[in-house]
Design a protein around this motif. Structure first.
Motif, PDB file in Angstrom:
ATOM      1  N   ALA A  59     -11.656   1.150 -19.478  1.00 39.90           N
ATOM      2  CA  ALA A  59     -10.032   1.467 -20.167  1.00 39.90           C
ATOM      3  C   ALA A  59      -9.272   0.010 -19.827  1.00 39.90           C
ATOM      4  CB  ALA A  59      -9.344   2.684 -19.197  1.00 39.90           C
ATOM      5  N   GLU A  60      -9.531  -0.737 -18.695  1.00 36.03           N
ATOM      6  CA  GLU A  60      -8.946  -2.100 -18.433  1.00 36.03           C
ATOM      7  C   GLU A  60      -9.450  -3.053 -19.585  1.00 36.03           C
ATOM      8  OE1 GLU A  60      -6.400  -2.741 -16.126  1.00 36.03           O
ATOM      9  OE2 GLU A  60      -6.352  -0.513 -16.276  1.00 36.03           O
ATOM     10  N   LEU A  61     -10.782  -2.936 -19.815  1.00 37.00           N
ATOM     11  CA  LEU A  61     -11.208  -3.947 -21.138  1.00 37.00           C
ATOM     12  C   LEU A  61     -10.608  -3.772 -22.295  1.00 37.00           C
ATOM     13  CD1 LEU A  61     -13.319  -6.110 -21.708  1.00 37.00           C
ATOM     14  CD2 LEU A  61     -14.920  -4.336 -22.155  1.00 37.00           C
ATOM     15  N   GLU A  62     -10.385  -2.415 -22.683  1.00 31.63           N
ATOM     16  CA  GLU A  62      -9.450  -2.185 -23.919  1.00 31.63           C
ATOM     17  C   GLU A  62      -8.113  -2.600 -23.782  1.00 31.63           C
ATOM     18  OE1 GLU A  62     -10.699  -1.028 -26.767  1.00 31.63           O
ATOM     19  OE2 GLU A  62     -12.744  -1.094 -25.595  1.00 31.63           O
ATOM     20  N   ASP A  63      -7.613  -2.552 -22.585  1.00 32.33           N
ATOM     21  CA  ASP A  63      -6.204  -2.879 -22.275  1.00 32.33           C
ATOM     22  C   ASP A  63      -6.228  -4.546 -22.563  1.00 32.33           C
ATOM     23  OD1 ASP A  63      -4.482  -0.932 -21.809  1.00 32.33           O
ATOM     24  OD2 ASP A  63      -4.105  -1.063 -19.694  1.00 32.33           O
ATOM     25  N   ARG A 204      -6.081   9.538 -14.786  1.00 31.66           N
ATOM     26  CA  ARG A 204      -5.554   9.026 -15.790  1.00 31.66           C
ATOM     27  C   ARG A 204      -4.978  10.335 -16.867  1.00 31.66           C
ATOM     28  NH1 ARG A 204      -8.426   5.174 -16.591  1.00 31.66           N
ATOM     29  NH2 ARG A 204      -7.339   3.747 -14.727  1.00 31.66           N
ATOM     30  N   GLN A 205      -5.896  10.951 -17.280  1.00 31.58           N
ATOM     31  CA  GLN A 205      -5.650  11.837 -18.327  1.00 31.58           C
ATOM     32  C   GLN A 205      -4.452  12.829 -17.916  1.00 31.58           C
ATOM     33  OE1 GLN A 205      -9.499  13.734 -19.184  1.00 31.58           O
ATOM     34  NE2 GLN A 205     -10.536  11.821 -19.823  1.00 31.58           N
ATOM     35  N   TRP A 206      -4.698  12.925 -16.740  1.00 31.18           N
ATOM     36  CA  TRP A 206      -3.594  13.884 -16.138  1.00 31.18           C
ATOM     37  C   TRP A 206      -2.190  13.364 -15.985  1.00 31.18           C
ATOM     38  CZ3 TRP A 206      -3.240  19.008 -14.614  1.00 31.18           C
ATOM     39  CH2 TRP A 206      -4.332  19.976 -14.614  1.00 31.18           C
ATOM     40  N   GLY A 207      -1.824  12.056 -16.431  1.00 34.72           N
ATOM     41  CA  GLY A 207      -0.638  11.424 -16.567  1.00 34.72           C
ATOM     42  C   GLY A 207      -0.185  10.761 -15.032  1.00 34.72           C
ATOM     43  N   PHE A 208      -1.250  10.545 -14.206  1.00 36.50           N
ATOM     44  CA  PHE A 208      -0.566   9.967 -13.017  1.00 36.50           C
ATOM     45  C   PHE A 208      -0.714   8.487 -13.262  1.00 36.50           C
ATOM     46  CE2 PHE A 208      -2.667  13.758 -11.452  1.00 36.50           C
ATOM     47  CZ  PHE A 208      -1.487  13.873 -10.178  1.00 36.50           C
ATOM     48  N   ASP A 209       0.148   7.741 -12.737  1.00 36.32           N
ATOM     49  CA  ASP A 209       0.349   6.162 -13.004  1.00 36.32           C
ATOM     50  C   ASP A 209      -0.078   5.339 -11.914  1.00 36.32           C
ATOM     51  OD1 ASP A 209       1.822   6.515 -15.199  1.00 36.32           O
ATOM     52  OD2 ASP A 209       3.760   7.262 -14.205  1.00 36.32           O
ATOM     53  N   ARG A 235      -1.872  23.720  -8.756  1.00 39.18           N
ATOM     54  CA  ARG A 235      -2.858  24.561  -8.319  1.00 39.18           C
ATOM     55  C   ARG A 235      -4.047  24.019  -9.502  1.00 39.18           C
ATOM     56  NH1 ARG A 235      -5.190  28.105  -5.561  1.00 39.18           N
ATOM     57  NH2 ARG A 235      -3.031  28.646  -4.270  1.00 39.18           N
ATOM     58  N   GLU A 236      -3.433  24.237 -10.683  1.00 35.80           N
ATOM     59  CA  GLU A 236      -4.475  23.775 -12.028  1.00 35.80           C
ATOM     60  C   GLU A 236      -5.177  22.494 -11.754  1.00 35.80           C
ATOM     61  OE1 GLU A 236      -4.352  23.865 -16.852  1.00 35.80           O
ATOM     62  OE2 GLU A 236      -2.700  23.945 -15.682  1.00 35.80           O
ATOM     63  N   PHE A 237      -4.333  21.253 -11.386  1.00 39.75           N
ATOM     64  CA  PHE A 237      -4.945  20.157 -11.237  1.00 39.75           C
ATOM     65  C   PHE A 237      -5.839  20.144  -9.959  1.00 39.75           C
ATOM     66  CE2 PHE A 237      -4.913  16.102  -8.793  1.00 39.75           C
ATOM     67  CZ  PHE A 237      -5.361  15.366  -9.624  1.00 39.75           C
ATOM     68  N   VAL A 238      -5.454  20.715  -9.080  1.00 35.35           N
ATOM     69  CA  VAL A 238      -6.219  20.995  -7.705  1.00 35.35           C
ATOM     70  C   VAL A 238      -7.768  21.527  -8.241  1.00 35.35           C
ATOM     71  CG1 VAL A 238      -6.764  21.772  -5.580  1.00 35.35           C
ATOM     72  CG2 VAL A 238      -4.681  20.896  -6.154  1.00 35.35           C
ATOM     73  N   GLU A 239      -7.858  22.758  -8.929  1.00 41.62           N
ATOM     74  CA  GLU A 239      -9.086  23.313  -9.256  1.00 41.62           C
ATOM     75  C   GLU A 239      -9.755  22.296 -10.211  1.00 41.62           C
ATOM     76  OE1 GLU A 239      -7.667  27.218 -10.725  1.00 41.62           O
ATOM     77  OE2 GLU A 239      -7.437  27.812  -8.690  1.00 41.62           O
ATOM     78  N   THR A 240      -9.180  21.688 -11.031  1.00 41.48           N
ATOM     79  CA  THR A 240      -9.886  20.971 -12.265  1.00 41.48           C
ATOM     80  C   THR A 240     -10.449  19.836 -11.480  1.00 41.48           C
ATOM     81  OG1 THR A 240      -8.097  21.683 -13.986  1.00 41.48           O
ATOM     82  CG2 THR A 240      -9.639  19.514 -14.506  1.00 41.48           C
ATOM     83  N   VAL A 241      -9.648  18.985 -10.705  1.00 38.59           N
ATOM     84  CA  VAL A 241     -10.119  17.868  -9.979  1.00 38.59           C
ATOM     85  C   VAL A 241     -11.203  18.110  -9.079  1.00 38.59           C
ATOM     86  CG1 VAL A 241      -8.828  17.695  -8.049  1.00 38.59           C
ATOM     87  CG2 VAL A 241      -9.394  15.434  -9.169  1.00 38.59           C
ATOM     88  N   ARG A 242     -11.197  19.135  -8.516  1.00 39.65           N
ATOM     89  CA  ARG A 242     -12.520  19.519  -7.542  1.00 39.65           C
ATOM     90  C   ARG A 242     -13.591  19.880  -8.401  1.00 39.65           C
ATOM     91  NH1 ARG A 242     -10.361  24.498  -4.319  1.00 39.65           N
ATOM     92  NH2 ARG A 242     -10.997  25.518  -6.327  1.00 39.65           N
ATOM     93  N   ALA A 243     -13.628  20.671  -9.433  1.00 44.30           N
ATOM     94  CA  ALA A 243     -14.675  20.923 -10.147  1.00 44.30           C
ATOM     95  C   ALA A 243     -15.144  19.580 -10.760  1.00 44.30           C
ATOM     96  CB  ALA A 243     -14.381  22.007 -11.199  1.00 44.30           C
ATOM     97  N   GLU A 244     -14.450  19.066 -11.428  1.00 41.04           N
ATOM     98  CA  GLU A 244     -14.961  17.519 -12.102  1.00 41.04           C
ATOM     99  C   GLU A 244     -15.505  16.538 -11.334  1.00 41.04           C
ATOM    100  OE1 GLU A 244     -15.233  17.298 -15.256  1.00 41.04           O
ATOM    101  OE2 GLU A 244     -13.806  18.988 -16.102  1.00 41.04           O
ATOM    102  N   LEU A 245     -14.914  16.349 -10.181  1.00 36.88           N
ATOM    103  CA  LEU A 245     -15.287  15.347  -9.188  1.00 36.88           C
ATOM    104  C   LEU A 245     -16.721  15.744  -8.494  1.00 36.88           C
ATOM    105  CD1 LEU A 245     -12.656  13.958  -9.669  1.00 36.88           C
ATOM    106  CD2 LEU A 245     -12.772  13.430  -7.465  1.00 36.88           C
ATOM    107  N   SER A 246     -16.931  16.997  -8.409  1.00 37.90           N
ATOM    108  CA  SER A 246     -18.025  17.583  -7.684  1.00 37.90           C
ATOM    109  C   SER A 246     -19.082  17.423  -8.518  1.00 37.90           C
ATOM    110  CB  SER A 246     -17.828  19.176  -7.361  1.00 37.90           C
ATOM    111  OG  SER A 246     -17.081  19.416  -6.449  1.00 37.90           O
ATOM    112  N   ASN A 247     -18.844  17.703 -10.043  1.00 33.04           N
ATOM    113  CA  ASN A 247     -19.735  17.466 -11.242  1.00 33.04           C
ATOM    114  C   ASN A 247     -20.294  16.000 -11.140  1.00 33.04           C
ATOM    115  OD1 ASN A 247     -19.799  20.060 -11.860  1.00 33.04           O
ATOM    116  ND2 ASN A 247     -18.293  20.000 -13.453  1.00 33.04           N
TER     117      ASN A 247
END
Length: 281
Positions: A59-63, A204-209, A235-247
């Protein structure tokens, strides 16, 4: 006339007197201002050069590509691998020195090939006093020119100049290379860098700066800016980030309630935003 105007003019005149310039360019605000000044002063004799490696997020290279196009400066991309250096992989207190030596070495080689007389980086006037910054030693040893530092242009003034050039990165937060997320003493590996990059892409997809995902040998420690902590507890973010990072291969996923802060896995006095300059900004 504001106080930054004489400094801006002096830096531009400095660059105009050079026999061609290659700017170590990450697409962050510091190197973007140097690139804009160089292009303004030298036109086609100014080149922005980005060193692509495993520690630079895609993403930084594209920037960097986008901002170079914004400025109108010629943009070269060179590839290398810090992981070929045992000293870098070891990840001791001088990791940034080894990284910056390699990156700036690529810039110097590019300058020789293009017949440019000077390599510039984005070190600004605030950087030398901002803690443990071994990367600055590499700048001095390799005789790389730092026009922002030479003309006493602070970070605040850099952003003001970026506004004057209408650069989209004028308010962009500092972005350190991916290796800064790995605690000192823990080896830098391609697997760790890849999972950190993918984890941060999710934030970044979740909009954090302003955020980091620190990799403590399988434990992901998420840092977000204090004003974004409440959203990180959704809660939705917590569940998503936990699952995705575990993967991605993390054994545990945690949220640091102190929030984002620079250098939290580095030597106590190190400000990781220094890496912005080492990768070109």
């Amino acid at each position: 006339m504001t106080t930054v105007e004489p400094k801006l003019r002096a830096a531009r005149d400095d660059l105009a007197a050079r026999d061609g310039v290659v700017v170590a360019f990450s697409g962050g605000v510091d190197s973007s201002v140097v690139a804009a000044l160089a292009h303004d002063a030298l036109g086609e004799d100014a080149v922005a050069c980005t060193a692509k490696s495993e520690t630079l997020p895609e993403a930084e290279l594209e920037d960097a590509r986008r901002v170079a196009s914004e400025i109108g400066i010629r943009h070269e991309i060179v590839s290398f691998s810090e992981l070929e250096s045992d000293a870098f992989v070891e990840n001791d207190d001088d990791r940034c020195y080894h990284c910056r030596t390699m990156r700036l070495g690529e810039m110097l080689e590019t300058a020789r090939e293009l017949g440019a007389g000077t390599v510039c980086d984005g070190t600004n006037a605030d950087d030398p006093g901002a803690g443990h910054r071994p990367g600055l030693q590499a700048v001095e040893e390799l005789d790389v020119h730092s026009p922002l530092l030479a003309h006493d242009i602070s970070k605040t003034e850099v952003r003001e100049i970026a506004d004057r050039y209408d650069l989209s990165v004028a308010e962009k937060p500092s972005m350190a290379c991916l290796s800064s997320r790995i605690p000192t003493g823990l080896e830098v590996t391609e697997d760790r860098l890849t999972r950190i990059e993918r984890a941060e892409a999710l934030l970044r997809q979740w909009g954090f700066d302003q955020f980091r995902v620190r990799d403590h040998d399988g434990l992901a420690r998420i840092e977000v800016a204090p004003d974004e902590l409440e959203r990180a507890l959704n809660r939705e973010f917590v569940e998503t980030v936990r699952a995705e990072l575990s993967n991605l291969g993390f054994d545990h996923v945690t949220l640091d309630l102190h929030g984002y802060r620079t250098g939290s896995v580095s030597p106590e006095t190190e400000d990781e935003s220094a890496v912005e300059s080492s990768s070109g900004d």
